[in-house]
Write an enzyme that holds these catalytic residues in place. Structure first.
Site, PDB file in Angstrom:
ATOM      1  N   HIS A 137       0.863  -1.182   0.000  1.00 51.78           N
ATOM      2  CA  HIS A 137       0.000   0.000   0.000  1.00 51.78           C
ATOM      3  C   HIS A 137       0.894   1.224   0.000  1.00 51.78           C
ATOM      4  O   HIS A 137       1.691   1.436   0.918  1.00 51.78           O
ATOM      5  CB  HIS A 137      -0.921   0.023   1.222  1.00 51.78           C
ATOM      6  CG  HIS A 137      -1.836   1.206   1.241  1.00 51.78           C
ATOM      7  ND1 HIS A 137      -3.067   1.207   0.623  1.00 51.78           N
ATOM      8  CD2 HIS A 137      -1.686   2.452   1.787  1.00 51.78           C
ATOM      9  CE1 HIS A 137      -3.648   2.389   0.793  1.00 51.78           C
ATOM     10  NE2 HIS A 137      -2.830   3.159   1.494  1.00 51.78           N
ATOM     11  N   CYS A 138       0.775   2.051  -1.039  1.00 50.03           N
ATOM     12  CA  CYS A 138       1.648   3.213  -1.219  1.00 50.03           C
ATOM     13  C   CYS A 138       0.941   4.464  -0.700  1.00 50.03           C
ATOM     14  O   CYS A 138      -0.059   4.905  -1.274  1.00 50.03           O
ATOM     15  CB  CYS A 138       2.012   3.376  -2.694  1.00 50.03           C
ATOM     16  SG  CYS A 138       3.081   4.794  -3.028  1.00 50.03           S
ATOM     17  N   LYS A 139       1.488   5.049   0.367  1.00 43.95           N
ATOM     18  CA  LYS A 139       0.908   6.274   0.910  1.00 43.95           C
ATOM     19  C   LYS A 139       1.146   7.471  -0.003  1.00 43.95           C
ATOM     20  O   LYS A 139       0.375   8.427   0.021  1.00 43.95           O
ATOM     21  CB  LYS A 139       1.486   6.560   2.295  1.00 43.95           C
ATOM     22  CG  LYS A 139       1.064   5.553   3.353  1.00 43.95           C
ATOM     23  CD  LYS A 139       1.568   5.962   4.718  1.00 43.95           C
ATOM     24  CE  LYS A 139       1.070   5.007   5.791  1.00 43.95           C
ATOM     25  NZ  LYS A 139       1.508   5.414   7.144  1.00 43.95           N
TER      26      LYS A 139
ATOM     27  N   ASN B 186      -1.673   7.072  -2.178  1.00 37.68           N
ATOM     28  CA  ASN B 186      -2.931   6.856  -1.479  1.00 37.68           C
ATOM     29  C   ASN B 186      -3.704   5.700  -2.107  1.00 37.68           C
ATOM     30  O   ASN B 186      -4.936   5.700  -2.159  1.00 37.68           O
ATOM     31  CB  ASN B 186      -3.792   8.130  -1.481  1.00 37.68           C
ATOM     32  CG  ASN B 186      -4.880   8.092  -0.424  1.00 37.68           C
ATOM     33  OD1 ASN B 186      -4.725   7.451   0.617  1.00 37.68           O
ATOM     34  ND2 ASN B 186      -5.971   8.778  -0.669  1.00 37.68           N
TER      35      ASN B 186
END
Length: 311
Positions: A153-155, A158
């Protein structure tokens, strides 16, 4: 007096089951990186991108020699557009499983509570998404859905990175890497020229009407704004520092994913493998006699890497 006339309170026997009220409430599943709330890291990425665009086109490229400007405008524009398309595409694609995309967005879904549920996928069936998923799927707690070919999950986007948008994600970090190298090279040239030969940065025709050597023009060629040398040098130093910090992060991220591709791994499988190695090292050290644990362990087992993924 009225309170004294009330009858005794009924005593509820212990055999009556109590209603559990601390269950995690259902919530909506995220569709992609545009789903609210936006992540602070995502806002930072957009702010940095706009900063570089304004600095390059409104400050630095107009200072270059005239014969360099057209090529630099074309190459820089192409790099920004490529990165923008790749980043926005990776952020916009819904990485969820096909069996999940058609059924989870109509109403809130149960939430994944790791304290209560060790896992939610068993025999390729997700109990939260109520769908059959593929072998490499994983239920993301941030997005509250099963992602096909889950990587991480890439912040910064998002959004989850999975098999449906992984290559767009890879192109975005590769284009960011090359773009940052170009920005640093141009800013370094201009910064050095400020101290060696500042007249080489004043070839634009608008400087013909300016006699003061300490006056510079920003937002050329259409909206020239006068400023002082200190302001220009401060902008150069700020952009150079920001680009250098971004390059450190992007370089690590790019070469990490090149390593994963060369070894047929995902970020998730890399973290799991690292955690398993750390667990084996811990078990091995606990079974060794006291005083001989550190001497007999390999160097990789003495200081296992952390299980955090790079984003």
């Amino acid at each position: 007096m009225g309170c004294c006339c009330r009858g005794p309170r009924p005593i509820v026997p212990d055999t009556v089951p109590r209603i559990v009220t601390d269950v995690a409430p259902p919530r909506w599943s995220r569709v992609n990186g545009w789903s609210k709330p936006f992540d602070p890291f995502q806002v930072v990425v957009w702010a940095i991108f706009l900063t570089f665009v304004l600095a390059m086109f409104c400050v630095f490229i107009p200072m270059l020699p005239c014969e360099w400007q057209y090529v630099t405008y074309a190459v820089t524009s192409g790099g920004f557009v490529l990165h923008y398309i790749a980043y926005v595409t990776a952020m916009t694609i819904d990485p969820a499983e096909a069996s999940v995309r058609c059924k989870i967005y109509g109403a809130p879904r149960p939430s994944f509570d790791r304290a209560r549920q060790a896992h939610v996928i068993q025999d390729q069936y997700c109990s939260l998404c109520d769908a059959i998923v593929s072998m490499k799927a994983k239920h993301c707690r941030m997005c509250n859905k099963c992602v096909a070919g889950f990587d991480h999950h890439c912040k910064w986007m998002n959004n989850c990175v999975g098999s449906r948008n992984y290559w767009w994600f890879f192109v975005s970090i590769a284009s960011a890497f090359t773009g940052l190298l170009g920005i640093i090279a141009i800013v370094m040239y201009i910064l050095i020229q400020h101290f060696i030969n500042p007249e080489a940065l004043r070839e634009d025709p608008h400087y013909g009407a300016i006699s003061s050597q300490g006056t510079w023009l920003l937002f050329l060629p259409f909206f020239p704004v006068r400023t002082k040398t200190l302001v220009v040098v401060s902008i150069e130093m700020f952009v150079l520092l920001l680009a250098s910090l971004c390059l450190v992060v992007i370089t690590y991220l790019l070469f990490f994913h090149i390593y994963l591709l060369c070894n047929g791994l995902t970020t998730l499988s890399y973290v799991k493998r690292d955690s398993e190695q750390a667990s084996k090292a811990s078990v091995l050290s606990s079974n060794l006699p006291t005083g001989k644990q550190s001497d007999n362990l390999p160097s990789s087992a003495r200081s296992p890497q952390s299980g955090r993924h790079p984003e």
